[in-house]
Design a protein around this motif. Structure first.
Motif, mmCIF file in Angstrom:
data_model
loop_
_atom_site.group_PDB
_atom_site.id
_atom_site.type_symbol
_atom_site.label_atom_id
_atom_site.label_comp_id
_atom_site.label_asym_id
_atom_site.label_seq_id
_atom_site.Cartn_x
_atom_site.Cartn_y
_atom_site.Cartn_z
ATOM 1 N N GLY A 11 0.794 -1.226 0.000
ATOM 2 C CA GLY A 11 0.000 0.000 0.000
ATOM 3 C C GLY A 11 0.823 1.271 0.000
ATOM 4 N N THR A 12 2.140 1.162 0.104
ATOM 5 C CA THR A 12 3.006 2.347 0.106
ATOM 6 C C THR A 12 3.291 2.789 -1.323
ATOM 7 N N ARG A 13 3.271 4.094 -1.534
ATOM 8 C CA ARG A 13 3.540 4.621 -2.873
ATOM 9 C C ARG A 13 5.003 4.378 -3.243
ATOM 10 N N SER A 14 5.253 4.248 -4.531
ATOM 11 C CA SER A 14 6.625 4.090 -5.003
ATOM 12 C C SER A 14 7.351 5.425 -4.883
ATOM 13 N N TYR A 15 8.675 5.372 -4.959
ATOM 14 C CA TYR A 15 9.477 6.580 -4.810
ATOM 15 C C TYR A 15 9.266 7.560 -5.962
ATOM 16 N N ARG A 16 8.686 7.114 -7.062
ATOM 17 C CA ARG A 16 8.399 8.038 -8.157
ATOM 18 C C ARG A 16 7.403 9.102 -7.745
ATOM 19 N N TRP A 17 6.579 8.788 -6.735
ATOM 20 C CA TRP A 17 5.601 9.761 -6.263
ATOM 21 C C TRP A 17 6.250 10.946 -5.542
ATOM 22 N N LEU A 18 7.522 10.829 -5.195
ATOM 23 C CA LEU A 18 8.212 11.964 -4.574
ATOM 24 C C LEU A 18 8.282 13.165 -5.518
ATOM 25 N N ALA A 19 8.083 12.917 -6.804
ATOM 26 C CA ALA A 19 8.063 14.017 -7.762
ATOM 27 C C ALA A 19 6.943 15.007 -7.442
ATOM 28 N N ALA A 20 5.833 14.525 -6.881
ATOM 29 C CA ALA A 20 4.689 15.409 -6.601
ATOM 30 C C ALA A 20 5.044 16.477 -5.566
ATOM 31 N N PRO A 21 5.546 16.113 -4.364
ATOM 32 C CA PRO A 21 5.914 17.176 -3.416
ATOM 33 C C PRO A 21 7.084 18.020 -3.886
ATOM 34 N N LEU A 22 7.998 17.426 -4.651
ATOM 35 C CA LEU A 22 9.124 18.218 -5.167
ATOM 36 C C LEU A 22 8.650 19.268 -6.170
ATOM 37 N N LEU A 23 7.699 18.878 -7.015
ATOM 38 C CA LEU A 23 7.135 19.836 -7.965
ATOM 39 C C LEU A 23 6.350 20.929 -7.242
ATOM 40 N N ALA A 24 5.626 20.540 -6.185
ATOM 41 C CA ALA A 24 4.888 21.531 -5.399
ATOM 42 C C ALA A 24 5.854 22.536 -4.774
ATOM 43 N N PHE A 25 6.970 22.035 -4.251
ATOM 44 C CA PHE A 25 7.982 22.923 -3.665
ATOM 45 C C PHE A 25 8.508 23.897 -4.713
ATOM 46 N N ALA A 26 8.875 23.381 -5.873
ATOM 47 C CA ALA A 26 9.440 24.232 -6.916
ATOM 48 C C ALA A 26 8.421 25.250 -7.417
ATOM 49 N N PHE A 27 7.178 24.818 -7.630
ATOM 50 C CA PHE A 27 6.148 25.698 -8.195
ATOM 51 C C PHE A 27 5.827 26.859 -7.254
ATOM 52 N N PHE A 28 5.592 26.569 -5.984
ATOM 53 C CA PHE A 28 5.178 27.628 -5.062
ATOM 54 C C PHE A 28 6.352 28.524 -4.677
ATOM 55 N N THR A 144 1.105 18.453 0.394
ATOM 56 C CA THR A 144 0.947 17.449 -0.667
ATOM 57 C C THR A 144 1.173 16.047 -0.119
ATOM 58 N N ILE A 145 2.205 15.888 0.689
ATOM 59 C CA ILE A 145 2.507 14.572 1.278
ATOM 60 C C ILE A 145 1.383 14.130 2.209
ATOM 61 N N VAL A 146 0.881 15.063 3.022
ATOM 62 C CA VAL A 146 -0.191 14.720 3.970
ATOM 63 C C VAL A 146 -1.460 14.339 3.229
ATOM 64 N N ARG A 147 -1.794 15.065 2.173
ATOM 65 C CA ARG A 147 -3.053 14.826 1.463
ATOM 66 C C ARG A 147 -3.013 13.570 0.595
ATOM 67 N N LEU A 148 -1.869 13.262 0.020
ATOM 68 C CA LEU A 148 -1.791 12.089 -0.852
ATOM 69 C C LEU A 148 -1.662 10.781 -0.071
ATOM 70 N N HIS A 149 -1.116 10.858 1.144
ATOM 71 C CA HIS A 149 -0.965 9.670 2.000
ATOM 72 C C HIS A 149 -0.025 8.623 1.378
ATOM 73 N N ARG A 150 0.263 7.617 2.136
ATOM 74 C CA ARG A 150 0.932 6.386 1.728
ATOM 75 C C ARG A 150 2.334 6.578 1.152
ATOM 76 N N PHE A 151 2.999 7.666 1.520
ATOM 77 C CA PHE A 151 4.399 7.801 1.154
ATOM 78 C C PHE A 151 5.239 6.941 2.100
ATOM 79 N N PRO A 152 6.472 6.595 1.714
ATOM 80 C CA PRO A 152 7.356 5.899 2.653
ATOM 81 C C PRO A 152 7.415 6.656 3.976
ATOM 82 N N ARG A 153 7.572 5.941 5.056
ATOM 83 C CA ARG A 153 7.393 6.494 6.394
ATOM 84 C C ARG A 153 8.298 7.688 6.694
ATOM 85 N N PHE A 154 9.487 7.714 6.121
ATOM 86 C CA PHE A 154 10.435 8.778 6.442
ATOM 87 C C PHE A 154 10.109 10.091 5.746
ATOM 88 N N VAL A 155 9.258 10.066 4.719
ATOM 89 C CA VAL A 155 9.072 11.242 3.866
ATOM 90 C C VAL A 155 8.427 12.404 4.624
#
Length: 276
Positions: A11-28, A144-155
Motif C-alpha cells: 500500500g506504500t507509494r513508489s518513490y516516483r511519487w516523490l516528484a509530486a511534493p518536489l514539484l509543489a515545492f518548486a512551483f510555489f 501534498t505529502i499529507v493529502r496524498l498519503h501512503r508515502f514511505p514512512r520517512f518522507v
C-alpha cells in the motif's frame, strides 16, 4: 532477501511519487519569487499594534517559530517518540497550531512579497529573500505529502523538518538580526551642514538608493511608511550622516554601498529639506 527488504510496504507509494511534493515545492517557491520581483513600493503598509511594519514582520515571524517548535513537539508525540501516552487531543491541536502558524505568515508575506519585493543588497538580505520564497514551497510540499498519503514512512518527517529549518532561517535572517540592532538614539541638537556638502547631489542619492521606499520626505516626493517620517523627525545633518553610515534599528548600513561624499550629500539634503 535484499529484494524483499528493499520493496515498499504493501500500500506504500513508489518513490516516483516523490516528484509530486518536489514539484509543489518548486512551483510555489518560484511563484513567490516571481510575485516579489519588483522594486519596493512606498504605500500600502500596515503595522497593527507594532511600532512599524518591520517590527510587525519580526513579531509575526517570531510567533510562527514558536508555533513551529510546538508543532515539532506534538509531531514527536504523534509519532510515539516521547515517553508519554498520546492523548486524543494531540492530533487536532497539532493540526490547528499548524494552521495558525500559516495564518501568521500572511502579514509577513504581504509586506515581503507584495510591498518590499525580492532584494539582495547583502548576503543576509539575499538569504532572507530566498528562504522567504522557500517557505511556501516547503509548506506546499508538506501538505501534498499529507493529502496524498501512503508515502514511505520517512518522507513526512523529512518534509516537516525541511519546513521547520526554512522557518528558522527566515526568522534568523530577519527577527534575530533586527532585535540585535542598536536602537537609534533620539536626534540631538541639529548640527550645521558642512560647506562642502551638496544637497542637490544628495537628492539624487536619496532617490537612487531607494530611501523614499522607506521614508516620507515631501521634498523628495517620497511617502514611504516603513521607517520614520523625516518631515516629522526633522533630524540634523550629523544624525542623518551617522544613521546612513552605520544603520541600526532596522535600517541597513550604507557605508559599504555609498561613498563618504554621497553619504555627506544625502545627509545634507535631508537635513536641509526635512519638515519644509
Amino acid at each position: 532477501m535484499s529484494e524483499a527488504a528493499a520493496a515498499p510496504a504493501p500500500g506504500t507509494r513508489s518513490y516516483r511519487w516523490l516528484a509530486a511534493p518536489l514539484l509543489a515545492f518548486a512551483f510555489f517557491s518560484l511563484t513567490a519569487g516571481l510575485l516579489a520581483n519588483h522594486a519596493p513600493r512606498s504605500k500600502g503598509y500596515f503595522r497593527l499594534f507594532f511600532s512599524d511594519p518591520i517590527h510587525l514582520k519580526a513579531g509575526f515571524a517570531t510567533a510562527v517559530v514558536v508555533l513551529a517548535c510546538f508543532q515539532l513537539f506534538t509531531a514527536a508525540w504523534i509519532f510515539r517518540k516521547l515517553p508519554w501516552a498520546k492523548p486524543a487531543w494531540v492530533n487536532p491541536v497539532h493540526r490547528w497550531s499548524g494552521r495558525l502558524a500559516f495564518a501568521f505568515t500572511l502579514p509577513v508575506a504581504y509586506h515581503c512579497i507584495f510591498k518590499l519585493g525580492f532584494q539582495d543588497p547583502s548576503a543576509r538580505v539575499l538569504a532572507h529573500s530566498l528562504l522567504g520564497c522557500a517557505v511556501y514551497g516547503a509548506f506546499a510540499s508538506k501538505v501534498t505529502i499529507v493529502r496524498l498519503h501512503r508515502f514511505p514512512r520517512f518522507v513526512l518527517p523529512v518534509a516537516g523538518g525541511l519546513l521547520f529549518a526554512v522557518l528558522i532561517g527566515v526568522w534568523y535572517t530577519s527577527a534575530v538580526w533586527l532585535y540585535g540592532q542598536k536602537t537609534a538614539a533620539p536626534p540631538g541638537k541639529r548640527s550645521p551642514i558642512p560647506a562642502a556638502a551638496r544637497p542637490a547631489a544628495g537628492a539624487t542619492v536619496f532617490k537612487q538608493s531607494g530611501c523614499g521606499s522607506c521614508h516620507t520626505l515631501a521634498a523628495a516626493s517620497a511617502s514611504g511608511q516603513i521607517g520614520p517620517n523625516l518631515d516629522d523627525l526633522r533630524p540634523g545633518f550629523e544624525d542623518v550622516r551617522a544613521k546612513v553610515e552605520a544603520g541600526g534599528g532596522g535600517m541597513p548600513a550604507f557605508a559599504g554601498r555609498l561613498s563618504k561624499e554621497q553619504i555627506r550629500d544625502v545627509a545634507a539634503f535631508v537635513a536641509k529639506n526635512a519638515g519644509r
